[in-house]
Design an enzyme around this catalytic site. Structure first.
Site, PDB file in Angstrom:
ATOM      1  N   ARG A   1       0.764  -1.257  -0.080  1.00 44.59           N
ATOM      2  CA  ARG A   1      -0.180  -0.053  -0.122  1.00 44.59           C
ATOM      3  C   ARG A   1       0.849   1.281  -0.138  1.00 44.59           C
ATOM      4  NH1 ARG A   1      -4.757  -2.545   2.409  1.00 44.59           N
ATOM      5  NH2 ARG A   1      -6.341  -0.863   2.638  1.00 44.59           N
TER       6      ARG A   1
ATOM      7  N   ARG B   1     -10.017   6.557   4.637  1.00 46.81           N
ATOM      8  CA  ARG B   1      -9.283   5.306   3.980  1.00 46.81           C
ATOM      9  C   ARG B   1      -8.948   5.783   2.471  1.00 46.81           C
ATOM     10  NH1 ARG B   1     -13.711   1.232   5.470  1.00 46.81           N
ATOM     11  NH2 ARG B   1     -12.428  -0.408   3.922  1.00 46.81           N
TER      12      ARG B   1
HETATM   13  P1  AP5 Z   1      -8.309  -4.022   4.546  1.00 47.89           P
HETATM   14  O1  AP5 Z   1      -8.839  -4.860   5.159  1.00 47.89           O
HETATM   15  O2  AP5 Z   1      -7.231  -4.316   3.202  1.00 47.89           O
HETATM   16  O3  AP5 Z   1      -9.437  -2.934   3.665  1.00 47.89           O
HETATM   17  P2  AP5 Z   1      -9.519  -2.218   2.285  1.00 47.89           P
HETATM   18  O4  AP5 Z   1      -8.433  -1.888   1.352  1.00 47.89           O
HETATM   19  O5  AP5 Z   1     -10.238  -0.736   2.814  1.00 47.89           O
HETATM   20  O6  AP5 Z   1     -10.386  -3.231   1.385  1.00 47.89           O
HETATM   21  P3  AP5 Z   1     -11.876  -3.551   1.828  1.00 47.89           P
HETATM   22  O7  AP5 Z   1     -11.554  -5.013   2.453  1.00 47.89           O
HETATM   23  O8  AP5 Z   1     -12.634  -2.694   2.301  1.00 47.89           O
HETATM   24  O9  AP5 Z   1     -12.371  -3.750   0.390  1.00 47.89           O
HETATM   25  P4  AP5 Z   1     -12.066  -4.748  -0.897  1.00 47.89           P
HETATM   26  O10 AP5 Z   1     -11.400  -4.171  -2.053  1.00 47.89           O
HETATM   27  O11 AP5 Z   1     -11.487  -6.211  -0.278  1.00 47.89           O
HETATM   28  O12 AP5 Z   1     -13.621  -5.248  -1.312  1.00 47.89           O
HETATM   29  P5  AP5 Z   1     -14.813  -6.419  -0.988  1.00 47.89           P
HETATM   30  O13 AP5 Z   1     -14.331  -7.421  -1.917  1.00 47.89           O
HETATM   31  O14 AP5 Z   1     -14.804  -6.698   0.467  1.00 47.89           O
HETATM   32  O15 AP5 Z   1      -7.651  -2.664   5.258  1.00 47.89           O
HETATM   33  C1  AP5 Z   1      -8.267  -2.451   6.397  1.00 47.89           C
HETATM   34  C2  AP5 Z   1      -7.424  -1.441   7.273  1.00 47.89           C
HETATM   35  O16 AP5 Z   1      -6.163  -2.269   7.615  1.00 47.89           O
HETATM   36  C3  AP5 Z   1      -6.607  -0.410   6.411  1.00 47.89           C
HETATM   37  O17 AP5 Z   1      -7.558   0.833   6.739  1.00 47.89           O
HETATM   38  C4  AP5 Z   1      -5.362   0.142   7.432  1.00 47.89           C
HETATM   39  O18 AP5 Z   1      -5.588   0.521   8.317  1.00 47.89           O
HETATM   40  C5  AP5 Z   1      -4.933  -1.619   7.508  1.00 47.89           C
HETATM   41  N1  AP5 Z   1      -4.154  -1.813   6.418  1.00 47.89           N
HETATM   42  C6  AP5 Z   1      -4.396  -3.081   6.035  1.00 47.89           C
HETATM   43  N2  AP5 Z   1      -3.170  -3.478   5.070  1.00 47.89           N
HETATM   44  C7  AP5 Z   1      -2.529  -2.618   5.246  1.00 47.89           C
HETATM   45  C8  AP5 Z   1      -1.150  -2.172   4.689  1.00 47.89           C
HETATM   46  N3  AP5 Z   1      -0.563  -2.904   3.706  1.00 47.89           N
HETATM   47  N4  AP5 Z   1      -0.436  -1.276   5.056  1.00 47.89           N
HETATM   48  C9  AP5 Z   1      -1.161  -0.156   5.974  1.00 47.89           C
HETATM   49  N5  AP5 Z   1      -2.124  -0.570   6.592  1.00 47.89           N
HETATM   50  C10 AP5 Z   1      -2.804  -1.663   6.167  1.00 47.89           C
HETATM   51  O19 AP5 Z   1     -16.061  -5.795  -1.573  1.00 47.89           O
HETATM   52  C11 AP5 Z   1     -16.684  -4.658  -1.025  1.00 47.89           C
HETATM   53  C12 AP5 Z   1     -18.068  -4.776  -1.035  1.00 47.89           C
HETATM   54  O20 AP5 Z   1     -18.605  -4.687  -2.265  1.00 47.89           O
HETATM   55  C13 AP5 Z   1     -18.712  -6.010  -0.499  1.00 47.89           C
HETATM   56  O21 AP5 Z   1     -19.777  -6.212   0.082  1.00 47.89           O
HETATM   57  C14 AP5 Z   1     -18.988  -7.030  -1.862  1.00 47.89           C
HETATM   58  O22 AP5 Z   1     -20.015  -7.960  -1.859  1.00 47.89           O
HETATM   59  C15 AP5 Z   1     -19.269  -5.677  -2.948  1.00 47.89           C
HETATM   60  N6  AP5 Z   1     -18.679  -6.063  -4.112  1.00 47.89           N
HETATM   61  C16 AP5 Z   1     -17.565  -6.642  -4.367  1.00 47.89           C
HETATM   62  N7  AP5 Z   1     -17.408  -6.284  -5.946  1.00 47.89           N
HETATM   63  C17 AP5 Z   1     -18.690  -5.915  -6.462  1.00 47.89           C
HETATM   64  C18 AP5 Z   1     -19.126  -5.641  -7.692  1.00 47.89           C
HETATM   65  N8  AP5 Z   1     -18.093  -5.777  -8.787  1.00 47.89           N
HETATM   66  N9  AP5 Z   1     -20.321  -5.234  -7.890  1.00 47.89           N
HETATM   67  C19 AP5 Z   1     -20.942  -4.848  -6.803  1.00 47.89           C
HETATM   68  N10 AP5 Z   1     -20.772  -5.139  -5.493  1.00 47.89           N
HETATM   69  C20 AP5 Z   1     -19.466  -5.569  -5.198  1.00 47.89           C
END
Ligand code: AP5
Ligand code: ZN
Length: 216
Positions: A87, A171
């Site tokens: 990231r 975020r």
């Molecule tokens: P992390 O857990 O990595 O969260 P994020 O990057 O914010 O990503 P998300 O998990 O929120 O989203 P995603 O892209 O996986 O989407 P999803 O598939 O769930 O990080 C959380 C925290 O941890 C950070 O803020 C930070 O504090 C820390 N952190 C983690 N890694 C770090 C690093 N490397 N360095 C520093 N800090 C770090 O999908 C979202 C929703 O949309 C779901 O409900 C899904 O069903 C729906 N959906 C998915 N695809 C579609 C589609 N095509 N159409 C419609 N709906 C959809």
């Protein structure tokens, strides 16, 4: 093969990673999941990162690189999907070095492009199975039976503490400031492969599969 899933919060990284695990036998390494595990098991590190995560800020490079290093040292896999890591530029450099030490490299960086407005809907509607980690959405992917996981039958459904509008704003800012420079970084290395993350889940899956077929 080793893949990075790159994209803003809620882009669908975790959703696509799960498909790749099921269909290709790759191992998902999500730093977000690792940090949440550390929190719920009450480790010293978990206590340190809890506030930072809930506010939506990035955890230090040192901590997340340490987590990834430990996994790469101990987990056997035909290939890894890095979900939510790297990231920052220092994380990207560290990953390249770690992989090189194992005689491996990054084969593709799948960039999931999604508009900011759509991200708000995605994270505010998201819930996850506390038992198996399956990801659902109130509108676009509800469980077949209300409150019961399709995959494992558990009724332990969870919403994340950082899935609120205030934390999401932070975020997103963190993403544009610290993570989006990685798009140019990987473009220059000729590993960047964009997909239309605005499409329906299955269509995004098809685009991802095409990229993985090409490199595999
Ligand atoms: P992390 O857990 O990595 O969260 P994020 O990057 O914010 O990503 P998300 O998990 O929120 O989203 P995603 O892209 O996986 O989407 P999803 O598939 O769930 O990080 C959380 C925290 O941890 C950070 O803020 C930070 O504090 C820390 N952190 C983690 N890694 C770090 C690093 N490397 N360095 C520093 N800090 C770090 O999908 C979202 C929703 O949309 C779901 O409900 C899904 O069903 C729906 N959906 C998915 N695809 C579609 C589609 N095509 N159409 C419609 N709906 C959809
Ligand atoms: Zn489940």
């Amino acid at each position: 093969i080793n893949i990075i899933l790159l994209g803003p919060p809620g882009a669908g990284k975790g959703t696509q990673a799960r498909t790749l695990v099921e269909e290709r036998g790759l191992v998902q390494l999500s730093t977000g999941d690792m940090l949440r595990d550390a929190r719920s098991s009450g480790t010293e590190m978990g206590k340190i990162v809890a506030d930072v995560m809930d506010r939506g800020q990035l955890v230090t490079d040192e901590i997340v690189i340490g987590l990834i290093r430990e996994k790469l040292d101990t987990v056997e896999a035909p290939g890894f999907i890095f979900d939510g890591f790297p990231r920052t530029l220092p994380q990207a450099d560290a990953l390249e070095e770690l992989l090189a030490g194992m005689g491996r490299k990054i084969d593709a960086v799948i960039e999931m492009r999604v508009d900011d407005e759509a991200l708000v809907d995605r994270v505010s509607g998201r819930y996850t199975c506390g038992n198996c980690g399956e990801v659902y959405h109130d509108a676009t992917r509800p469980t077949k039976e209300t409150g019961k996981c399709d995959a494992c039958g558990s009724t332990d459904m969870k919403r994340r503490a950082d899935d609120n509008p205030e934390s999401l704003k932070t975020r997103l800012m963190e993403y544009y400031k610290k993570t989006s420079p990685l798009v140019g970084y990987y473009y220059a290395k000729k590993t960047l492969a964009p997909v239309d993350g605005m499409a329906e889940m299955d269509e995004v899956g098809r685009q991802v599969a095409e990229i993985v077929d090409r490199i595999g």
